[in-house]
Design an enzyme around this catalytic site. Sequence first.
Site, PDB file in Angstrom:
ATOM      1  N   CYS A 241      -6.487 -45.308   4.998  1.00 38.82           N
ATOM      2  CA  CYS A 241      -5.643 -44.513   5.793  1.00 38.82           C
ATOM      3  C   CYS A 241      -5.025 -43.304   5.001  1.00 38.82           C
ATOM      4  O   CYS A 241      -4.677 -42.434   5.486  1.00 38.82           O
ATOM      5  CB  CYS A 241      -4.614 -45.300   6.321  1.00 38.82           C
ATOM      6  SG  CYS A 241      -5.118 -46.862   7.153  1.00 38.82           S
TER       7      CYS A 241
ATOM      8  N   ARG B  72       0.563 -37.933  17.134  1.00 37.96           N
ATOM      9  CA  ARG B  72      -0.023 -37.538  15.911  1.00 37.96           C
ATOM     10  C   ARG B  72      -0.904 -36.385  16.086  1.00 37.96           C
ATOM     11  O   ARG B  72      -1.389 -35.729  14.970  1.00 37.96           O
ATOM     12  CB  ARG B  72      -0.672 -38.816  15.534  1.00 37.96           C
ATOM     13  CG  ARG B  72      -0.207 -40.098  15.183  1.00 37.96           C
ATOM     14  CD  ARG B  72      -0.747 -41.080  14.458  1.00 37.96           C
ATOM     15  NE  ARG B  72      -1.106 -40.516  13.155  1.00 37.96           N
ATOM     16  CZ  ARG B  72      -2.022 -40.910  12.457  1.00 37.96           C
ATOM     17  NH1 ARG B  72      -2.404 -42.336  12.390  1.00 37.96           N
ATOM     18  NH2 ARG B  72      -2.221 -40.712  10.961  1.00 37.96           N
TER      19      ARG B  72
ATOM     20  N   GLU C 130      -6.018 -40.182   6.854  1.00 42.82           N
ATOM     21  CA  GLU C 130      -7.534 -40.355   7.247  1.00 42.82           C
ATOM     22  C   GLU C 130      -7.701 -40.336   8.635  1.00 42.82           C
ATOM     23  O   GLU C 130      -8.886 -39.711   9.096  1.00 42.82           O
ATOM     24  CB  GLU C 130      -7.617 -41.940   6.996  1.00 42.82           C
ATOM     25  CG  GLU C 130      -9.089 -42.437   7.562  1.00 42.82           C
ATOM     26  CD  GLU C 130      -9.361 -43.885   7.187  1.00 42.82           C
ATOM     27  OE1 GLU C 130      -8.570 -44.754   7.517  1.00 42.82           O
ATOM     28  OE2 GLU C 130     -10.322 -44.225   6.716  1.00 42.82           O
TER      29      GLU C 130
ATOM     30  N   HIS D 146      -8.289 -49.786  14.239  1.00 44.57           N
ATOM     31  CA  HIS D 146      -9.228 -49.000  14.038  1.00 44.57           C
ATOM     32  C   HIS D 146     -10.504 -49.793  13.459  1.00 44.57           C
ATOM     33  O   HIS D 146     -10.433 -50.829  12.926  1.00 44.57           O
ATOM     34  CB  HIS D 146      -8.797 -48.032  12.921  1.00 44.57           C
ATOM     35  CG  HIS D 146      -8.056 -46.906  13.423  1.00 44.57           C
ATOM     36  ND1 HIS D 146      -6.655 -46.867  12.612  1.00 44.57           N
ATOM     37  CD2 HIS D 146      -8.084 -46.156  14.379  1.00 44.57           C
ATOM     38  CE1 HIS D 146      -6.176 -46.001  12.972  1.00 44.57           C
ATOM     39  NE2 HIS D 146      -6.924 -45.420  14.140  1.00 44.57           N
TER      40      HIS D 146
HETATM   41  C1  CIR Z   1      -0.921 -45.481  13.781  1.00 41.66           C
HETATM   42  O1  CIR Z   1      -0.674 -46.398  14.623  1.00 41.66           O
HETATM   43  O2  CIR Z   1      -1.370 -44.547  13.973  1.00 41.66           O
HETATM   44  C2  CIR Z   1      -0.425 -45.575  12.292  1.00 41.66           C
HETATM   45  N1  CIR Z   1       0.750 -46.445  12.306  1.00 41.66           N
HETATM   46  C3  CIR Z   1      -1.305 -46.368  11.348  1.00 41.66           C
HETATM   47  C4  CIR Z   1      -2.529 -45.485  11.227  1.00 41.66           C
HETATM   48  C5  CIR Z   1      -3.254 -46.296  10.213  1.00 41.66           C
HETATM   49  N2  CIR Z   1      -4.741 -45.482   9.959  1.00 41.66           N
HETATM   50  C6  CIR Z   1      -5.723 -46.208   9.719  1.00 41.66           C
HETATM   51  O3  CIR Z   1      -5.980 -47.159   9.869  1.00 41.66           O
HETATM   52  N3  CIR Z   1      -6.780 -45.076   9.591  1.00 41.66           N
END
Ligand code: CIR
Length: 253
Positions: free
Chosen positions: A247, A85, A65, A160
């Site tokens: 996500c 990322r 996501e 988020h």
């Molecule tokens: C992060 O911190 O980027 C990941 N561990 C979790 C991302 C979760 N993504 C979301 O809520 N869209």
Amino acid sequence: MPTAITRPLSPKIVDCELTHLERTPIHFEAAQQQHFEYEQALASLGLTVEHLPELPEFPDGVFVEDTAVVLPEVAVVTRPGAVSRREETVTVAAALAQYRPLVSIEAPGTLDGGDVLCVGRTLYVGLSRRTNQAGRGQLETALARFGYRVRGVPLSKCLHLKSAVTLIAPDRLLLNPRWVDASHFSYLRLLEVDPGEPFAANALLVGETLVYPNAHPRTRERLENAGLSVLGVDQSELAKAEGGVTCCSLIVG
Ligand code: CIR
């Protein structure tokens, strides 16, 4: 046919980014099984599941996501706020190019898809640790020609925007008022999470059904009492990585 784009879990998920949670052991096989069941839930709602290539070296690659914002007219490839990322977007852009024209967020902008909540022609953008004003501004510029408004929402208590608020019907939001100021959304109908379930605001609306974590039974009861249809999934392992139901897929309608 509407499609859900997902990605297999990386064995390095145990090294994921963490912002608001302490690191606790993630059981890889259990997480894989839960992700498989999540994909099956999406398929049972009529979505075709398309798998992105595995990215074993990217701990958070399963959280697709954050790498794009898909709208009917265009897909915006993001520039994730976490440096670890950034490269996840390459394979996402290649997959989305089959479906939509693409635009991209560029440096110094950062934007995580988890910070973008679309309600009709308005996009709310969480100004979080991951998404900055430059990213919000680029999104606004890219989407103005399609008639979208972009509104920034300051955020500090959760990862988020969609950790704090998600769409549960075309005119209705599920929200944790302790994590986001509800006055941004006062023209919509709001349903609050149970106060004892702070992580309960993340629901994924597919058609008229909410894909929803089993971890929040009291909020689920509120959703069902409001007449909403809920399909429960177990996401306990990815929740330890700060992941939720929105996500783990990109829905291309
Ligand atoms: C992060 O911190 O980027 C990941 N561990 C979790 C991302 C979760 N993504 C979301 O809520 N869209």
